[in-house]
Design a protein around this motif. Structure first.
Motif, PDB file in Angstrom:
ATOM      1  N   GLN A 237      26.969  33.372  51.862  1.00  0.00           N
ATOM      2  CA  GLN A 237      26.088  34.079  50.905  1.00  0.00           C
ATOM      3  C   GLN A 237      26.413  35.521  50.823  1.00  0.00           C
ATOM      4  O   GLN A 237      26.098  36.209  49.644  1.00  0.00           O
ATOM      5  N   ALA A 238      26.274  36.094  51.935  1.00  0.00           N
ATOM      6  CA  ALA A 238      26.214  37.796  52.004  1.00  0.00           C
ATOM      7  C   ALA A 238      27.640  38.132  51.410  1.00  0.00           C
ATOM      8  O   ALA A 238      27.584  39.248  50.639  1.00  0.00           O
TER       9      ALA A 238
ATOM     10  N   ILE B  31      28.033  41.257  37.067  1.00  0.00           N
ATOM     11  CA  ILE B  31      26.777  41.758  36.888  1.00  0.00           C
ATOM     12  C   ILE B  31      26.849  43.150  35.845  1.00  0.00           C
ATOM     13  O   ILE B  31      25.981  43.233  34.756  1.00  0.00           O
ATOM     14  N   GLU B  32      28.096  43.481  36.051  1.00  0.00           N
ATOM     15  CA  GLU B  32      28.463  44.696  34.998  1.00  0.00           C
ATOM     16  C   GLU B  32      28.874  44.066  33.681  1.00  0.00           C
ATOM     17  O   GLU B  32      28.399  44.954  32.828  1.00  0.00           O
TER      18      GLU B  32
ATOM     19  N   PRO C 149      35.770  32.982  47.064  1.00  0.00           N
ATOM     20  CA  PRO C 149      35.876  32.000  48.035  1.00  0.00           C
ATOM     21  C   PRO C 149      34.948  31.298  48.896  1.00  0.00           C
ATOM     22  O   PRO C 149      34.946  30.074  49.186  1.00  0.00           O
ATOM     23  N   SER C 150      33.938  32.149  48.923  1.00  0.00           N
ATOM     24  CA  SER C 150      32.948  31.725  49.999  1.00  0.00           C
ATOM     25  C   SER C 150      31.955  30.508  49.209  1.00  0.00           C
ATOM     26  O   SER C 150      30.921  30.137  49.685  1.00  0.00           O
ATOM     27  N   ILE C 151      32.046  30.422  47.713  1.00  0.00           N
ATOM     28  CA  ILE C 151      31.184  29.623  47.017  1.00  0.00           C
ATOM     29  C   ILE C 151      32.043  28.005  47.115  1.00  0.00           C
ATOM     30  O   ILE C 151      33.021  27.728  46.900  1.00  0.00           O
TER      31      ILE C 151
ATOM     32  N   THR D  35      28.409  40.913  47.689  1.00  0.00           N
ATOM     33  CA  THR D  35      29.048  42.145  47.458  1.00  0.00           C
ATOM     34  C   THR D  35      30.515  42.022  46.946  1.00  0.00           C
ATOM     35  O   THR D  35      31.290  42.875  46.971  1.00  0.00           O
ATOM     36  N   HIS D  36      30.607  40.644  46.722  1.00  0.00           N
ATOM     37  CA  HIS D  36      32.297  40.397  46.311  1.00  0.00           C
ATOM     38  C   HIS D  36      32.445  41.210  44.877  1.00  0.00           C
ATOM     39  O   HIS D  36      31.755  41.062  43.875  1.00  0.00           O
ATOM     40  N   PRO D  37      33.578  41.429  44.765  1.00  0.00           N
ATOM     41  CA  PRO D  37      34.199  42.229  43.490  1.00  0.00           C
ATOM     42  C   PRO D  37      33.801  41.547  42.293  1.00  0.00           C
ATOM     43  O   PRO D  37      33.446  42.023  41.135  1.00  0.00           O
ATOM     44  N   ILE D  38      34.112  40.193  42.064  1.00  0.00           N
ATOM     45  CA  ILE D  38      33.999  39.218  41.237  1.00  0.00           C
ATOM     46  C   ILE D  38      32.436  39.083  40.690  1.00  0.00           C
ATOM     47  O   ILE D  38      32.133  39.176  39.463  1.00  0.00           O
TER      48      ILE D  38
END
Length: 136
Positions: free
Chosen positions: A105-106, A118-119, A68-70, A110-113
């Motif tokens: 941005q912060a 990355i994983e 959501p923050s994007i 750390t957002h799960p998505i």
């Protein structure tokens, strides 16, 4: 001018004036969004000649839009432009994210998505370079 043509002219002129008046009363958009924080990431692929790997990473990056923050997300690949000393085309995929503020941005970091991205996709890249930008 006969009566029929005069009425048609007056009717058309009145409609044009009404539309013009309504349009001039509407606020003009500057076209510039207020997203002063940019996060630009460049990925170097482990297999730079693999279109399948590149396309898979592009699809993975697009999943980040669900955060959501994007505010905006742009995904790109290297353009086949002229070769010049100032152009670095050694990377394979790029993401450009826009945020309203540093807090957004912060949240993204750390957002799960983002962590799942990355994983799930880190096996595709050999190097990542990030440029965080705040509007001057």
């Amino acid at each position: 001018m006969n009566k029929s043509n005069r009425r048609k002219f007056i009717g058309t002129a009145a409609a044009v004036i009404a539309v013009g008046t309504a349009a001039s009363a509407m606020p003009l958009s500057t076209g510039k969004e207020n997203y002063p924080v940019l996060h630009h990431v460049f990925f170097w692929l482990k297999n730079p000649d693999s279109k399948a790997d590149r396309d898979q990473l592009v699809q993975g990056v697009k999943t980040l839009k669900k955060i959501p923050s994007i505010q905006q997300l742009h995904v790109g690949i290297t353009a086949d432009t002229e070769k010049r000393d100032v152009v670095d085309s050694s990377w394979g995929v790029s993401e450009l994210l826009f945020f309203k503020d540093l807090a957004g941005q912060a949240i993204y970091q750390t957002h799960p998505i983002h962590l799942e991205f990355i994983e799930k996709y880190s096996h595709l890249w050999s190097k990542v370079v990030v440029y965080d930008i705040i509007e001057a």
